[in-house]
Design an enzyme around this catalytic site. Structure first.
Site, PDB file in Angstrom:
ATOM      1  CB  VAL A 149      41.286 -18.488 -28.410  1.00 34.58           C
ATOM      2  CG1 VAL A 149      41.921 -17.458 -29.344  1.00 34.58           C
ATOM      3  CG2 VAL A 149      39.775 -18.350 -28.449  1.00 34.58           C
ATOM      4  CG  ASN A 168      36.919 -20.993 -28.468  1.00 39.72           C
ATOM      5  OD1 ASN A 168      37.043 -19.927 -27.900  1.00 39.72           O
ATOM      6  ND2 ASN A 168      36.230 -22.003 -27.942  1.00 39.72           N
ATOM      7  CE1 TYR A 191      31.329 -12.984 -24.484  1.00 39.79           C
ATOM      8  CE2 TYR A 191      29.648 -12.183 -26.001  1.00 39.79           C
ATOM      9  CZ  TYR A 191      30.900 -12.726 -25.776  1.00 39.79           C
ATOM     10  OH  TYR A 191      31.724 -13.005 -26.844  1.00 39.79           O
ATOM     11  CB  THR A 196      46.610 -23.812 -21.741  1.00 38.98           C
ATOM     12  OG1 THR A 196      46.213 -22.819 -20.789  1.00 38.98           O
ATOM     13  CG2 THR A 196      48.061 -24.193 -21.515  1.00 38.98           C
ATOM     14  CB  SER A 197      42.582 -20.295 -23.952  1.00 36.58           C
ATOM     15  OG  SER A 197      43.214 -19.632 -25.037  1.00 36.58           O
TER      16      SER A 197
END
Length: 259
Positions: free
Chosen positions: A191, A162, A89, A188-189
């Site tokens: 977010v 999110n 990340y 579908t996430s």
């Protein structure tokens, strides 16, 4: 001297637990006030989360005059949390580190200079604030935001990452007005689901793209219940004039693509 100090700490801890049970909003005036012992999920090197993390017992830490001690009630595991542990990340805390970047907790005690929070308040950490995968957290008052106790705990614990990402995607890049339309993939996430709900709340139409997979019909219905106007699988959009198709579906003046 060591024995006297230990007695002082022990007495303060007893007061600390009394403070937790008190409904009168008692504040801490002793500099020796400490948090209870805590469990935490820590990692000392980057790698697969199941290989590099471990649960440790931590001693209580001092609650200074501007500090707030929070008992964490719920903290999610996000893909970004795993990515930080893996070291991939972009933003990572220095090692060793405690996992977790969001969650919700209850104020257990406050330092004498704390002005806006009291024992019993529900709070969430302001981003970026790592280390939510532990039972007790002591940080300055400025880190914490008070929220309503009417908030469902699973919503409160997941509001920081999110939903705020979805909000910024909708408002930071272009001006969207009621009647406009957005197109997003990965619908579908979490977010994506937040974008659908925020868009519907603002009168913005959404055209949503999901992967072809087992259960895609159920996923379409779920997104429509959230407020999606249209939901397509990737294979359904294998046409030459994709923009023309989307515009014909939306019947609006502005069409924006969110990827």
């Amino acid at each position: 001297m060591a024995l006297i100090m230990m007695r002082s700490v022990a007495t303060t801890r007893r007061g600390f637990f009394k403070l937790k049970r008190s409904s009168s909003g008692i504040r801490a005036f002793s500099s020796l006030l400490t948090s209870p012992p805590s469990k935490a999920v820590v990692y000392e090197r980057h790698g697969p989360a199941d290989a590099v993390t471990r649960v440790i017992e931590m001693e209580g830490v001092e609650v200074k005059e501007k500090d707030v001690c929070v008992k964490m009630m719920a903290a999610p595991i996000n893909p970004s949390d795993i990515n930080r542990i893996e070291g991939v990340y972009p933003v990572r805390p220095p090692l060793p580190a405690i996992g977790g970047y969001e969650g919700v907790g209850e104020v257990l005690s406050v330092g004498s200079a704390v002005k806006h929070l009291s024992p019993g308040d529900w709070v969430i950490p302001s981003p970026p604030s790592s280390g939510t995968w532990q039972t007790y957290i002591v940080k300055e008052e400025s880190v914490w935001h008070k929220i309503s106790k009417d908030s469902p705990i699973e919503y409160a614990a997941t509001i920081t990452v999110n939903p705020l990402t979805a909000l910024r995607m909708l408002q930071d890049f272009v001006t969207l007005n009621s009647g406009d339309c957005i197109v997003q993939n990965g619908a579908t996430s979490i977010v994506g689901q937040c974008i659908i709900q925020l868009a519907r709340h603002r009168g913005i139409h959404s055209i949503n793209i999901i992967r072809d997979r087992v259960g895609s019909d159920e996923a379409k219905e779920m997104l429509k219940r959230l407020g999606a106007d249209e939901v397509f699988t990737e294979s359904q959009l294998e046409v030459k004039n994709i923009k023309g198709l989307l515009v014909s579906l939306s019947s609006i003046h502005s069409l924006w693509l969110i990827i």
